[in-house]
Design an enzyme around this catalytic site. Structure first.
Site, short mmCIF file in Angstrom:
data_model
loop_
_atom_site.label_atom_id
_atom_site.label_comp_id
_atom_site.label_asym_id
_atom_site.label_seq_id
_atom_site.Cartn_x
_atom_site.Cartn_y
_atom_site.Cartn_z
N ARG A 18 -26.92 -7.91 -13.43
CA ARG A 18 -25.66 -7.67 -12.48
C ARG A 18 -25.80 -8.93 -11.36
O ARG A 18 -26.80 -9.08 -10.98
CB ARG A 18 -26.06 -6.28 -11.84
CG ARG A 18 -25.43 -5.06 -12.45
CD ARG A 18 -25.84 -3.85 -11.70
NE ARG A 18 -26.82 -3.24 -12.53
CZ ARG A 18 -26.79 -1.87 -12.48
NH1 ARG A 18 -25.77 -1.08 -11.94
NH2 ARG A 18 -27.41 -1.30 -13.46
N ASP A 52 -38.08 -4.78 -10.37
CA ASP A 52 -36.68 -3.60 -10.18
C ASP A 52 -37.39 -2.26 -9.64
O ASP A 52 -36.70 -1.66 -9.08
CB ASP A 52 -36.10 -3.66 -11.57
CG ASP A 52 -37.11 -3.17 -12.78
OD1 ASP A 52 -36.81 -2.94 -13.73
OD2 ASP A 52 -38.29 -3.31 -12.41
N SER A 83 -37.02 -8.33 -13.26
CA SER A 83 -37.86 -7.24 -13.85
C SER A 83 -38.99 -7.54 -14.69
O SER A 83 -39.02 -7.00 -16.01
CB SER A 83 -36.96 -6.12 -14.14
OG SER A 83 -35.73 -5.78 -13.26
C1 0WK Z 1 -31.19 -0.15 -12.95
C2 0WK Z 1 -31.80 -1.13 -11.97
C3 0WK Z 1 -32.37 -2.39 -12.80
C4 0WK Z 1 -33.41 -1.81 -13.82
C5 0WK Z 1 -32.69 -0.95 -14.66
C6 0WK Z 1 -33.77 -0.45 -15.65
O1 0WK Z 1 -30.86 -1.48 -11.41
O2 0WK Z 1 -33.02 -3.12 -11.80
O3 0WK Z 1 -34.02 -2.80 -14.40
O4 0WK Z 1 -32.05 0.24 -13.92
O5 0WK Z 1 -33.28 0.43 -16.59
P1 0WK Z 1 -32.34 -0.01 -17.92
O6 0WK Z 1 -31.19 -0.80 -17.67
O7 0WK Z 1 -33.67 -0.96 -18.62
O8 0WK Z 1 -32.43 1.18 -18.74
C1 BGC Z 2 -41.61 -5.13 -16.92
C2 BGC Z 2 -41.47 -4.38 -15.65
C3 BGC Z 2 -40.22 -3.78 -15.29
C4 BGC Z 2 -40.10 -2.86 -16.16
C5 BGC Z 2 -39.00 -2.16 -16.10
C6 BGC Z 2 -41.36 -3.95 -17.73
O1 BGC Z 2 -41.33 -4.37 -19.12
O2 BGC Z 2 -42.86 -5.58 -17.05
O3 BGC Z 2 -41.63 -5.75 -14.60
O4 BGC Z 2 -40.43 -3.34 -13.92
O5 BGC Z 2 -40.13 -3.32 -17.44
O6 BGC Z 2 -37.70 -2.68 -16.16
#
Ligand code: 0WK
Ligand code: BGC
Ligand code: 0WK
Ligand code: BGC
Length: 898
Positions: free
Chosen positions: A519, A637, A583
């Site tokens: 994003r 994140d 992240s």
């Molecule tokens: C939304 C946050 C972002 C984070 C994500 C983790 O804005 O920074 O990395 O959630 O969730 P995912 O998209 O991996 O399910």
């Molecule tokens: C990363 C972290 C991150 C997490 C959630 C992990 O794989 O090592 O830095 O916070 O994923 O996105």
């Protein structure tokens, strides 16, 4: 001629006499069928079941034989004309053979100690078979209405068919039999199942014909069973799959539903029976009563001078003297002579006619209720045309050839849209009882084997406590300068020292990279009493090949997206302060620098690990030469999420992500962060708990499935804790468990679909879908179809759901244990007996899985009881947090410049 005409009129008046007495038109039969359907609904419905005449009794038989059953089984077949004890050998090798030995034993009329007698017969049989020393499993066909709560417990509701031993009604016949056997003490058996003879008959035929889902008995008594959808069986919990229901249709009409069709003869039979007012439908149909029906009609006609010149005999007037299985003219004469009558030819013809009409009514009434059952099954399947098989047994059905012919014919007339095959059982329901026992054994063995596999994925409280302890240990090692290098958990300083205080103000750019989406955001923060944050953002995808290409390609792509966003927002020239949520594990020595330690999740762009990601992106900006960016902060994140939530709730000092990856951060005391100078105040530490276990700390909790997932990942040996918890891996764990269960023949009948062999095909979102709503079955079905598993059974779906919930539950519990270590550390840091704190949380898995958050919170509460934890689900994403950190920093820098 005279002879003929008088014969004819004689015949005619006999006919009209019995016809008006007994004949049922198709319309009436269709009406009976509809009435019975309503009675079935009453029996199935929880509220009306207690008063329903047709009890629709659950049998706990949920699946039919699948051909893998094998073993030696004892069976008892009690309740028909004969009491049989059987030894049934089921061979599953190649030709699927069943061998049976059996012995018929008498049941004396006035038997006092009923089950002692059964036990004696069993002992006698086992003696004969030389198997008294074996503890064989036994299936018990007990052909009476019984309330069951499980397969091997059955409360007799009421005797029928001339049985009336005292002290049995209202009792569990299995315990009574076990007691009698125990009393003898000279042999032991394992009573595994008690079933009704209709169920036994269905299972006997089901062994050869998989379409068989109805069992019919027309013998001494009459009854039927069929496979009903669990969702319609309101008296039981659970919506999934099917269960065989014993309709006990003999009692149809006991609530008056057939009064308009019962005639005086029917009432006379009932009044003279052992159970007046009971089994009224049975008394119009079954072998125990049909002969009596005929006899009473003959008596009535004789008394009305319509037969035997009005003469009767004591035999004719004796109850039960006219046996059911006589119909032909020839034998009519023999029978009538046997009753001391001197019948004329006309008398014989009339008698034969009466028999015909009585058995026709019986066959047609049976057809009417069968038609209702067929329609129920067709509607359950929402099928245009139902194709099914009815297993049938019983002396009337078998020996009264006209009966079965008339029955088949009328069924065809009442339900022309059902393609019905009648399969006469050749081996009696004893084989079926052995099949039910064999299936129960197979299911029990398979269940045990499945559970032993799933148990490897189940963690006890002690184990979770151990995980918490070990993670706490690694946190301390990560914080300590001495052990930091070796620690699996890096406890990375973030240089975020405080949470927003509402004075932040300005426009900021934010990038949010690392989750399932990328994003770019414009964040407008306005301070003052009602401080507000406005955000505009655009979501961009990061193609797999870019994630795994060169670092240059990756950062060029990121900068292209930023360029597109700035264009879209018309702020290309603005060069706003920028906060970068990146992240991945980064070593930071200041806020606007982050050395990537290693890629995780699906990323492995080359040339980035060991590099400062701020530099990498700045280089890409330079390469693009279109705009400039003012990098102020790079944050994880988890940190962004904590900041976003603390803007609403200042008690938020922990950030948690459970998404593609998983991780946490929290505000640690500076004096504990030995890698950073200074002892006062706090700093947010990025735990990077995903790597917990990389030094073997979790090996004793890792299953073969975890090892497979790790071996096949793009970073084997790394992020072990993450690979047991996060969205990128849960689907793969489930897929591997399903593969293993299938390979062991415990799922999908051992047939693995090509698609199921494809890595990543079982997406983690399927877990949330499968566990989400009550109608999971249909959802599971469509997912399994999508995975090329088109032939999956209901049981398969139930097991897939169980695997999903076991895997998700372990993930949530492990996450809860990790969080318990973090909040307890904060509590101990602050020497508090009780800590009240908020955790800001984000991530697709946490947000979309129906049970993950509650299981995680339960585990946390249980393992860190001195911490009062509130969860604040981030709605705005960590980009806002990155902007807030940038704002705090920008504010600081401005103050420093002033
Ligand atoms: C939304 C946050 C972002 C984070 C994500 C983790 O804005 O920074 O990395 O959630 O969730 P995912 O998209 O991996 O399910
Ligand atoms: C990363 C972290 C991150 C997490 C959630 C992990 O794989 O090592 O830095 O916070 O994923 O996105
Ligand atoms: C044979 C079955 C038995 C059932 C009987 C019913 O093995 O379980 O009870 O048929 O028919 P009947 O013996 O009452 O005529
Ligand atoms: C019993 C049923 C049985 C049927 C056929 C009826 O009297 O109530 O349980 O299935 O006879 O034997």
């Amino acid at each position: 001629m005279e002879e003929l005409s008088s014969q004819f009129t004689y015949k005619m008046c006999c006919n009209s006499y019995t016809i008006h007495l007994i004949w049922l038109s198709d319309e009436t039969l269709m009406d009976v069928s509809l009435r019975f359907r309503r009675e079935m609904d009453k029996g199935l419905c929880r509220d009306t079941n207690p008063t329903a005449a047709v009890k629709m009794l659950p049998t706990f038989v949920r699946s039919t034989p699948d051909g893998t059953e094998q073993g030696e089984f004892l069976a008892l077949d009690l309740g028909g004309a004969n009491f049989r004890v059987l030894l049934v050998k089921v061979m599953a090798d190649g030709e699927r053979k069943v061998e049976m030995e059996n012995q018929i034993y008498a049941i004396p009329e006035h038997l006092m100690r009923f089950f002692d007698h059964i036990a004696d017969c069993l002992a006698n049989f086992m003696e004969k078979m030389g198997i008294k020393d074996k503890k064989l499993p036994l299936g018990f066909t007990f052909s009476f209405p019984c309330q069951q709560t499980k397969l091997d417990e059955s409360i007799l509701l009421s005797w029928t068919k001339g049985f009336r031993s005292s002290g049995v009604e209202g009792k569990d016949v299995v315990s009574l039999l076990r007691k009698s056997i125990k009393k003898r003490g000279d042999f032991d058996i394992d009573i595994v199942a008690v079933i009704n003879d209709t169920v036994g008959t269905m299972m006997t035929c089901g062994y050869d014909d998989h379409l068989c889902e109805i069992g019919l008995i027309v013998g001494t008594g009459t009854n039927a069973c069929y496979m009903e959808q669990m969702r319609n069986l309101e008296v039981l919990d659970g919506d999934e799959g099917r269960m065989c229901v014993n309709t006990e249709w003999g009692a149809f009409g006991d609530d008056g539903a057939l009064e308009d069709l019962r005639n005086d003869i029917d009432r006379e039979i009932d009044a003279g029976s052992l159970n007046p007012g009971k089994q009224l439908f049975e008394k119009m149909i079954s072998g125990m009563y049909m002969g009596e029906l005929v006899r009473l009609i003959l008596v009535k006609m004789a008394k009305e001078q319509l037969l035997f010149q009005g003469k009767t005999t004591s035999e004719l007037l004796t109850t039960g003297r006219f046996n059911t299985n006589e119909e032909g003219v020839v034998c009519a004469e023999n029978v009538l002579r046997g009753l001391g009558l001197d019948p004329s030819v006309e008398d014989c013809i009339a008698t034969q006619r009466v028999c015909q009409i009585v058995s026709t009514r019986a066959a047609h009434l049976c057809a009417a209720t069968l038609a209702a059952v067929l329609r129920q099954i067709r509607d359950n399947k929402a099928a245009e045309k139902l194709r099914t098989t009815i297993a049938a047994d019983g002396s009337v059905y078998k020996n009264h050839t006209e009966f079965s012919r008339r029955l088949h014919k009328m069924v065809g007339r009442l339900v022309p849209d059902c393609d019905v095959r009648f399969l006469q059982s050749q081996c009696g329901s004893g084989k079926g009882a052995a099949m039910v026992t064999a299936v129960a054994y197979r299911l029990a063995a398979q269940h045990a084997e499945r559970q032993s596999i799933l148990d490897t994925l189940r963690l006890s409280r002690e184990q979770l406590l151990e995980v918490k302890e070990r993670l706490s240990e690694q946190m301390v090692r990560g914080l300590s300068k001495q052990t930091h290098e070796q620690a699996s958990i890096k406890m990375l300083p973030t240089y975020v020292r405080s949470i927003p205080d509402g004075t932040e103000h300005g426009d900021f750019l934010a990038l949010d990279l690392g989750g399932s989406t990328f994003r770019v955001l414009l964040v407008r923060i306005r301070s003052g009493k009602k401080h507000t944050v406005d955000m505009h953002h655009k979501i961009y995808s990061i193609p797999q090949e870019t994630m795994q290409g060169t670092g240059e390609e990756l950062f060029n792509h990121i900068v292209d997206c930023i360029g597109d966003f700035l264009e879209y927002m018309g702020i290309k020239g603005a060069s706003l302060p920028l906060g970068f949520t990146f992240s991945f594990p980064c070593h930071q020595s200041k806020l606007d620098q982050g050395i990537l330690l290693k890629w995780t999740k699906g990323f492995k762009a080359s040339g980035c690990e060991g590099q400062d990601v701020v530099t990498l992106i700045k280089e890409a900006v330079l390469r693009k030469r279109e705009f400039d960016l003012n990098f102020v902060a790079v944050v994880n994140d988890t940190v962004g999420t904590m900041m976003t939530c603390s803007y609403e709730d200042p008690r938020c000092e922990v950030g948690l992500i459970v998404g593609t990856g998983t991780n946490a951060c929290y505000m640690e005391e500076m004096q504990n962060i030995e890698l950073v100078e200074g002892n006062s105040g706090r700093m947010c530490v990025n735990v990077e708990w995903g790597a917990f276990g990389d030094n073997g700390e979790l090996d004793d909790f890792c299953t073969q499935f975890d090892h497979t997932v790790d071996d096949c990942s793009n970073n084997p040996g790394k992020q072990r804790y993450e690979k047991m918890i996060s969205g990128m891996y849960l689907g793969e764990i489930v897929r591997n468990v399903l593969m293993d269960l299938t390979a062991k023949g415990l799922l999908f009948r051992g047939k693995v679909s090509e698609r199921l062999k494809t890595r990543g095909i079982f997406e983690t979102k399927f877990l949330s879908q499968i566990e989400s709503d009550r109608l999971a079955m249909r959802q599971i079905r469509s997912i399994l179809q999508h995975l090329g598993l088109t032939t999956s059974t209901c049981d398969d779906s139930v097991l897939v759901k169980e695997v999903c919930s076991v895997v998700a539950r372990r993930a949530a519990q492990l996450c809860g244990a990790g969080l318990a270590a973090v909040v307890d550390k904060i509590r101990q840091n602050r020497n508090l007996n009780q800590l009240t704190i908020t955790v800001g949380v984000d991530g697709t898995l946490y947000k979309t899985h129906p049970h993950f958050s509650s299981i995680m919170q339960e585990t946390l509460q249980d393992l860190a009881p001195q911490c009062q934890v509130t969860f604040h689900k981030s709605e705005d994403g960590s980009g806002k947090g990155a902007a807030l950190i940038t704002a705090v920093r920008a504010q600081r820098l401005k103050e420093e410049r002033q």
